[in-house]
Design an enzyme around this catalytic site. Structure first.
Site, PDB file in Angstrom:
ATOM      1  N   HIS A  95      -4.074  -4.633  -0.112  1.00 54.55           N
ATOM      2  CA  HIS A  95      -3.697  -5.140   1.210  1.00 54.55           C
ATOM      3  C   HIS A  95      -3.756  -6.668   1.217  1.00 54.55           C
ATOM      4  CE1 HIS A  95      -3.570  -1.306   3.348  1.00 54.55           C
ATOM      5  NE2 HIS A  95      -4.527  -0.934   2.525  1.00 54.55           N
TER       6      HIS A  95
ATOM      7  N   CYS B 272       0.837  -1.198   0.000  1.00 57.52           N
ATOM      8  CA  CYS B 272       0.000   0.000   0.000  1.00 57.52           C
ATOM      9  C   CYS B 272       0.876   1.254   0.000  1.00 57.52           C
ATOM     10  CB  CYS B 272      -0.990  -0.030   1.171  1.00 57.52           C
ATOM     11  SG  CYS B 272      -2.277   1.234   1.025  1.00 57.52           S
TER      12      CYS B 272
ATOM     13  N   GLU C 268      -3.138  -8.675   3.602  1.00 56.91           N
ATOM     14  CA  GLU C 268      -3.682  -9.160   4.877  1.00 56.91           C
ATOM     15  C   GLU C 268      -5.200  -9.030   4.935  1.00 56.91           C
ATOM     16  OE1 GLU C 268      -3.442  -4.812   5.449  1.00 56.91           O
ATOM     17  OE2 GLU C 268      -2.193  -6.292   4.424  1.00 56.91           O
TER      18      GLU C 268
END
Length: 197
Positions: free
Chosen positions: A179, A77, A181
């Protein structure tokens, strides 16, 4: 395996640490130059604003260290954008690992395209072992108002308003705008592939 997650006062760090823990990686959050230098892998996460983040990196001399690292390095990011040479976000000079410019999304039609770009979108034209095992047009989760231009270092693209660099690679440096995650099994696979590099 010793993974250093770079601390630079940007958000979103805890979810990255949890994701690494689920994959069995031992990760430390640190801005210590020696610990980062000695790590097997380095992850550069973040949400936040470019000039504030660069100020923190410079205060801790991380701006000098990061471009010299030789181990596998993964910017996520804001971490991807800061690896570029310049960001339009507050006219910020970045780390210059990728000779790429970061630009702000300008919607041609405000009704159709909102900025920031938030939500699930697909990646395609996948290259490099970082994306091994993924199908073209796999979906990942985005939250961003700025994007990295396409270049010879682009290893996956996403279309929002126009094509942009979803992921990039140069030597030992890898970077991703979305992202991992927050990107379910696709993001988990990308992190797993990174840890296996």
């Amino acid at each position: 395996m010793n993974v250093a997650v770079i601390k630079y006062n940007a958000g979103n760090v805890q979810s990255v640490l949890y994701a690494l823990e689920r994959l069995g990686a031992e990760a430390i959050l640190t801005d210590d130059l020696e610990r980062i230098s000695k790590a097997d892998k380095v992850i550069f996460p973040g949400q936040g604003e470019a000039s504030t983040a660069m100020k923190y990196l410079k205060e801790r001399k991380l701006d000098k260290l990061i471009p010299q690292l030789k181990q596998p390095f993964f910017g996520v990011c804001l971490g991807q954008q800061l690896l570029c040479e310049h960001s339009e976000e507050n006219d910020t000079t970045c780390l210059g690992v990728f000779p790429v410019k970061v630009k702000k999304f300008v919607p041609q039609n405000a009704e159709e395209f909102k900025v920031p770009h938030v939500g699930w979108n697909n990646i395609y034209d996948l290259k490099t072992p970082l994306l091994e095992g993924l199908d073209d047009h796999s979906f990942v989760y985005y939250v961003h108002s700025f994007y990295c231009e396409l270049s010879e270092y682009t290893i996956a693209k996403t279309h929002y308003i126009h094509d942009f660099a979803a992921l990039m690679n140069k030597d030992n440096f890898y970077a991703m705008q979305a992202h991992p995650e927050k990107s379910s099994l696709v993001g988990e696979r990308i992190l797993k592939n990174f840890l296996s590099l």
